[in-house]
Write an enzyme that holds these catalytic residues in place. Structure first.
Site, short mmCIF file in Angstrom:
data_model
loop_
_atom_site.label_atom_id
_atom_site.label_comp_id
_atom_site.label_asym_id
_atom_site.label_seq_id
_atom_site.Cartn_x
_atom_site.Cartn_y
_atom_site.Cartn_z
N HIS A 207 0.83 -1.21 0.00
CA HIS A 207 0.00 0.00 0.00
C HIS A 207 0.87 1.27 0.00
CE1 HIS A 207 -3.37 -2.64 1.13
NE2 HIS A 207 -2.53 -3.17 2.00
N SER A 360 15.88 19.98 -17.34
CA SER A 360 14.72 20.84 -17.54
C SER A 360 15.12 22.04 -18.38
CB SER A 360 14.17 21.30 -16.20
OG SER A 360 13.28 22.39 -16.36
N LYS A 366 17.39 20.48 -12.21
CA LYS A 366 16.66 19.24 -12.39
C LYS A 366 17.50 18.14 -13.04
CE LYS A 366 13.03 18.31 -11.65
NZ LYS A 366 11.81 18.53 -12.45
N GLU A 373 10.20 7.10 -16.97
CA GLU A 373 8.87 7.71 -17.06
C GLU A 373 8.23 7.37 -18.40
OE1 GLU A 373 8.64 11.90 -15.94
OE2 GLU A 373 10.56 11.69 -14.91
#
Length: 547
Positions: A207, A360, A366, A373
């Site tokens: 969970h 980025s 970043k 992803e």
């Protein structure tokens, strides 16, 4: 008028570089002269202001409109099947000659012409024409341009219905072999990553909440196990796929004396129809040692279709193939999700190298794990490709319908996407490290040793439900005092249950918890070491432990 040509520079098949062991059984003719009917084959020779008569056009008095030709053409994508179409034509021509349906001389001219066409395609010199509709008609018409009358005999006892199904099965068979190799590559990368981090304990989650301590190697091997099942599904699909529809013709077969077993064998299929075979022929090449239920396989061999209508209209093989790809994509997406989370500042467990990260355009600080992803995101494409095919097939009457032209692009996309996902996942796994200090500092939170403490009480003959309640009260005490279970004194523990003794501390703390796991397949050190040994042997990995 729109050009009749499709550029030969567009995407060609993914598998053109793979070996084709079965095509070696079909003779190639190298010294036979072309027919005098040969015509110029250059792009310049194609007339752009006139339409060529269709090979099927005998009963038609009008030519198709430009809109219909543009809408119904498939050459823009099915030219990816050219190599397999030529393989099938070689096998078919050789069979026709042996059966006396064409002469040996005609066969030799056909084979010579097919060799020339294949070479021109691979050199980028072939003029793909939309007015010739598809890969089959482009190659056949070009063959007629090259060798004349013998080419007109090639389609004897063959329809585009069984021809395309044969080509597609050959293409999918090669695709499965290529995907399975990439699955193995990712498995090897994950096992090597596990070996580099052997003994490293990480929090295990349920969970997305802290649950129990596990060895990182154990977690990585969970993905290896999933990938093994993925490979198994693909290879199982390959067994059912590997039957030859060539010779089923449009739907009813033929009255000509063809030999479907000859073409099937030449193309490396198990059989053209129902046939009981030795398992060495039925079970395909694979890089894995998979458990085989031979009784089930024997039953399978009695169920392969004998029906020519089924042979040309069946697309179960691509539905099953894309289903297997979709399950693989889901597994890769889960891996991507986990690693994206672990690379975040909130977790900080995983550090991708710069070589597999992106930045980025506006935020200079970043460093993003974009490849994983996109693995997560591209799984949607693979699943969508399956859904497209399911919807395509759901309402089709027997036998072949033109709707089935639309089965190619979802399959091509699924294969291209899943191969990219596997490749980049392996690349990512080879270029990450784990922040061991950050992981060690994170381990104390969450009372990960609570279940092991309950097991301790069970060993003291306390019923598990009672043990669960006792440990729950111990955890509540820790929460109130902001401490760990191992920080509680024996007196404090005994205030909850007199069963606790000084040996309780051998079960507290994540290291002791790991030591106390002993069930088969568990996260105990010895169990995980055995699992690693198994995969190192199975995948033929050179075992180089860190440290």
């Amino acid at each position: 008028m729109e050009s009749l040509l499709v550029s030969s520079a567009e995407t060609m098949p993914l598998f053109s570089s793979l070996p084709k062991p079965f095509s070696a059984t079909i003779p190639r003719i190298s010294n036979q002269a072309f027919s005098p009917h040969r015509r110029s084959f250059s792009i310049a020779a194609v007339k752009m202001n006139s339409k060529e008569a269709k090979l099927w056009g005998g009963r038609f008095e009008e030519s198709t409109t430009d809109a219909v030709e543009k809408f119904t053409q498939s050459i823009s994508f099915d030219k990816a099947l050219y190599k397999h179409d030529i393989m099938g034509s070689r096998a078919h021509a050789s069979m026709l000659a042996r059966q006396g349906l064409i002469t040996d001389g005609d066969r030799d001219k056909i084979l010579k012409g097919l060799d020339e066409i294949e070479g021109r395609i691979e050199r980028g010199e072939f003029a793909w024409r939309t007015d010739r509709e598809d890969v089959h008609m482009n190659i056949e018409a070009a063959l007629t341009d090259l060798v004349g009358e013998p080419a007109k005999k090639l389609h004897t006892a063959r329809s585009r219905n069984d021809q395309v199904c044969t080509d597609f099965r050959l293409w999918c068979r090669d695709a499965i072999d290529a995907i399975v190799l990439r699955i193995k590559h990712l498995q090897v990368a994950l096992v090597n990553l596990a070996l580099k981090n052997e003994g490293l304990i990480v929090p295990g989650y349920t969970h997305l909440q802290r649950a129990q301590p596990v060895l990182l190697a154990h977690l990585l091997l969970a993905y290896v196990e999933q990938l093994e099942r993925d490979a198994g599904r693909l290879l199982d699909c390959r067994v059912r796929m590997n039957f030859c529809p060539l010779g089923a013709c449009a739907l009813a077969g033929t009255g000509l004396p063809i030999d479907r077993f000859m073409t099937s064998e030449a193309l490396g299929f198990s059989a053209p129809m129902r046939n009981r075979l030795p398992f060495s022929l039925a079970v395909p090449f694979c890089c894995f040692v998979l458990p085989v239920d031979f009784a089930s396989l024997e039953l399978l061999m009695t169920l392969i279709y004998i029906n020519s209508i089924d042979a040309v209209s069946d697309r179960d093989f691509v539905l099953e193939f894309l289903s297997a790809n979709s399950i693989t994509a889901i597994h890769l997406s889960r891996l991507g999700e986990e690693w994206v989370l672990w690379a975040s500042e909130e977790f900080g467990f995983l550090i991708p190298s710069d070589s597999v990260s992106t930045g980025s355009s506006i935020m200079p600080q970043k460093k993003n794990p974009d490849p994983m992803e996109l693995v997560r995101g591209k799984s949607a494409r693979v699943i969508g490709d399956l859904v497209s095919l399911l919807v395509l097939c759901k309402g089709l009457p027997h036998a072949y319908n033109r709707d089935l032209q639309e089965d190619k692009e979802p399959v091509f996309d699924s294969v291209k996407t899943i191969m990219g996902m596997l490749e980049v996942s392996a690349e990512f796994a080879e270029n990450v490290t784990f922040n061991q200090e950050r992981i060690r500092n994170a381990l104390p939170a969450g009372h990960l040793d609570a279940t092991t403490l309950a097991d301790y009480l069970v060993k003291k003959e306390i019923p598990f439900r009672t043990s669960h309640d006792i440990v729950g009260r111990a955890v509540a005490l820790c929460v109130s005092r902001n401490c760990l279970l191992q920080d509680l004194s024996l007196d404090e523990l005994r205030s909850i249950s007199v069963t606790f003794d000084k040996d309780v501390y051998e079960f507290l703390g994540v290291e002791n918890a790991i030591k106390n796991f002993s069930s088969y397949g568990s996260t105990g050190s010895e169990c995980v070491s055995n699992q690693l040994d198994y995969w190192v042997t199975k995948l033929d990995i050179s075992r180089k432990r860190e440290g």
